[in-house]
Write an enzyme that holds these catalytic residues in place. Structure first.
Site, mmCIF file in Angstrom:
data_model
loop_
_atom_site.group_PDB
_atom_site.id
_atom_site.type_symbol
_atom_site.label_atom_id
_atom_site.label_comp_id
_atom_site.label_asym_id
_atom_site.label_seq_id
_atom_site.Cartn_x
_atom_site.Cartn_y
_atom_site.Cartn_z
ATOM 1 C CE LYS A 202 -3.567 2.500 2.546
ATOM 2 N NZ LYS A 202 -4.633 2.466 3.552
ATOM 3 C CG HIS B 136 -8.732 -28.593 -32.542
ATOM 4 N ND1 HIS B 136 -7.956 -27.461 -32.387
ATOM 5 C CD2 HIS B 136 -8.578 -28.985 -33.833
ATOM 6 C CE1 HIS B 136 -7.364 -27.175 -33.530
ATOM 7 N NE2 HIS B 136 -7.720 -28.091 -34.418
ATOM 8 C CD GLU C 95 1.799 -28.813 -32.531
ATOM 9 O OE1 GLU C 95 2.802 -28.459 -31.883
ATOM 10 O OE2 GLU C 95 1.319 -28.147 -33.459
#
Length: 538
Positions: free
Chosen positions: A149, A290, A342
């Site tokens: 703060k 996907h 991948e």
């Protein structure tokens, strides 16, 4: 209660004259403290941190010497004192604050270095209630929030990774920190206390069995920024939570380029699916594209499982994610690298397998050290505009349900095995979901359609395409079984499965038209079992 705002700009450079250090993680502590002393900084510290600094031969003042009050209540109360918090919160150029500092003998603290009790690690290790509660830090978050703060005058560090940056700033600015750095540190500090409190509140909710607490918070620690999200125009980053579930967030990447947002999403889907198969019972492989499976199989060995999974949809498998439930071996690795892949994720990998995968420099290889338990409880969250949808993880498993025959013909032993396999898979396919299975391998998958009939037809068509590519005389859906993630609202969905060649079907049941659907199954002479458990996945 409103707070009066004093529009007083913060100084750019603030000299570090006094620092308070109190850390559980001592990584780099002594070297950092030594460098601070070299800049003429007075060190204040507590407990084990003070001992480590003193044992290194560096001057350090114990917090109790500053406050004039000893640590009490097993260390629960040591920094919660006006001489500490006043030193952190005082706005140095505010006349009222400055007068209060003089009146009460408060000396400013310009740098706070605090991490927190290791609550997340303690809970992850299976600690009991009392131990977990004792590892909830109180003084640390209070100091961090105070310093953050007051970042206009105080620099706050909550992770050792920031030590070099602080020292570089002191070197560049004659022992001072710039405002831009202090703002960045304040951001990180509030983020840390927020994630810490989120971990505590979620642990309490889970432990007390409170499914819907009034306030729900989630927090994470940055793993890495990403080049982009689902699409190039979207910013993204990867964060890990306090949950220690084995998977992509806890895995070690042994090789390959950086994982993308979509890679991580798909790899998580693949590993969660393959974890449905106990490695002590069978070898299993899941190929994902996907976030949907394009091939899943179990067999006696990983090479067999991979070959069966690939046969389901070799076209979609190109550029996919491959997950295994056992240690990746050389024979399996040699097969996987024959097509563009991948990511490979597995609990472990042999040295020979690693060497084979290394021949594909961009192929990512992840090892997790274990499998997530599909029956384990947990939470999932999804954002909607202005809110969060939070639910318990879908931890329903085949082992926890009864496959109840509802047709005149009960499934054969072989059909029963395939039906159980199919229902494991359909849980991980986007709704509406249809999965054809034969000999413990998927042979056709239909996902994410608005109509269950369309999903069935897509699955059958993909099976026909795969058969043609393999030179087979007919698709493997002939004589297969099929699974549906939800009930059939009409008999037309079932009829599409029968037309494709299914001889047995598993579905949750529960439609008002169940009698009509069962009658259609009986008319075709196929077996049907119901589970009473739906697996929608959106």
């Amino acid at each position: 209660m409103s707070v009066q705002v004093k529009n007083r700009p913060a100084p750019d450079l603030v000299a570090i004259k006094r620092a308070l250090l109190s850390v559980s993680d001592k990584t780099g502590l002594v070297d950092f403290a030594r460098a601070l002393v070299g800049h003429g900084v007075e060190l204040i510290s507590t407990g084990g941190t003070a001992r480590a600094i003193a044992e290194a031969g560096l001057p350090v003042v114990d917090v109790s010497a500053v406050t004039g009050f000893p640590e009490i209540m097993d260390g629960r109360v040591k920094t919660l004192h006006p001489l500490i918090h006043g030193g952190l919160l005082a706005v140095r150029d505010d006349p009222e604050h400055a007068a209060a500092m003089v009146a009460h003998g408060i000396v400013g603290i310009d740098l706070l270095v605090v991490d927190l009790y290791p609550f997340e690690a303690t809970v992850a290790a299976g600690a009991d209630w009392a131990t977990a509660i004792e590892n909830i830090d109180i003084g640390g978050p209070a100091m961090i929030r105070a310093a953050a703060k007051n970042h206009g005058h105080v620099a706050v560090v909550v992770h050792p990774a920031r030590y070099p940056e602080i020292l570089a700033a002191l070197d560049a600015h004659a022992g001072a920190t710039p405002l831009a750095l202090r703002k960045a540190l304040a951001l990180e500090a509030f983020g840390r206390t927020a994630t810490y409190d989120a971990a505590i509140s979620n642990w309490l909710a889970a432990t007390l069995g409170e499914a819907n607490p009034r306030f729900r918070a989630f927090g994470g620690t940055l793993v890495e920024p990403m080049r982009y999200g689902e699409n190039p125009h979207q910013a993204a980053a990867f964060y890990k939570t306090a949950e220690r579930r084995p998977g992509v967030a806890t895995a070690t990447q042994l090789q390959g380029k950086q994982l993308s947002y979509n890679n991580i999403n798909d790899t998580d889907a693949a590993f969660e699916l393959v974890a449905e198969f106990d490695p002590a019972r069978t070898a299993a492989c899941a190929i994902i594209k996907h976030a949907n499976p394009c091939g899943v199989a179990e067999a006696a060995t990983l090479p067999e499982a991979y070959a069966k999974a690939l046969r389901c949809d070799p076209v979609s498998a190109f550029g996919g994610i491959v997950a295994f439930n056992r240690t990746l071996d050389a024979e399996t690795a040699a097969e996987v690298v024959k097509i563009f892949t991948e990511v490979i994720i597995a609990p472990e990998a042999t040295d020979e397998a690693k060497a084979i995968v290394a021949g594909k420099k961009n192929l990512r290889l992840l090892v997790t050290g274990g499998l997530p338990r599909p029956e384990a409880v947990g939470l999932t969250a999804k954002t909607v505009s202005g809110g969060l949808l939070v639910q318990s993880r879908d931890n329903g498993t085949v082992e926890a349900i009864e496959l109840k025959a509802v047709t005149r013909r009960a499934p054969t032993e072989a059909e029963s095995a395939d039906l159980a396999f199919a229902f494991r898979i359909v849980k991980h396919v986007k709704s509406n979901a249809i999965v054809f299975v034969k000999d413990l391998a998927t042979v056709g998958i239909g996902a994410g359609q608005m109509s269950r009939v369309d999903s069935a037809r897509i699955a059958a068509r993909k099976a026909a395409d795969a058969a043609e590519a393999a030179g087979l005389s007919e698709p493997l859906t002939k004589g297969s079984v099929a699974a549906s993630d939800a009930f059939f609202p009409f008999a037309d969905g079932l009829e599409a499965l029968i037309e494709a060649g299914a001889t047995a079907v598993v579905q949750p049941g529960g439609s008002v038209r169940d009698p009509e659907v069962i009658a259609a199954a009986d008319a075709a002479g196929i077996a049907m079992v119901v589970t009473g458990m739906r697996h929608f996945r959106h």
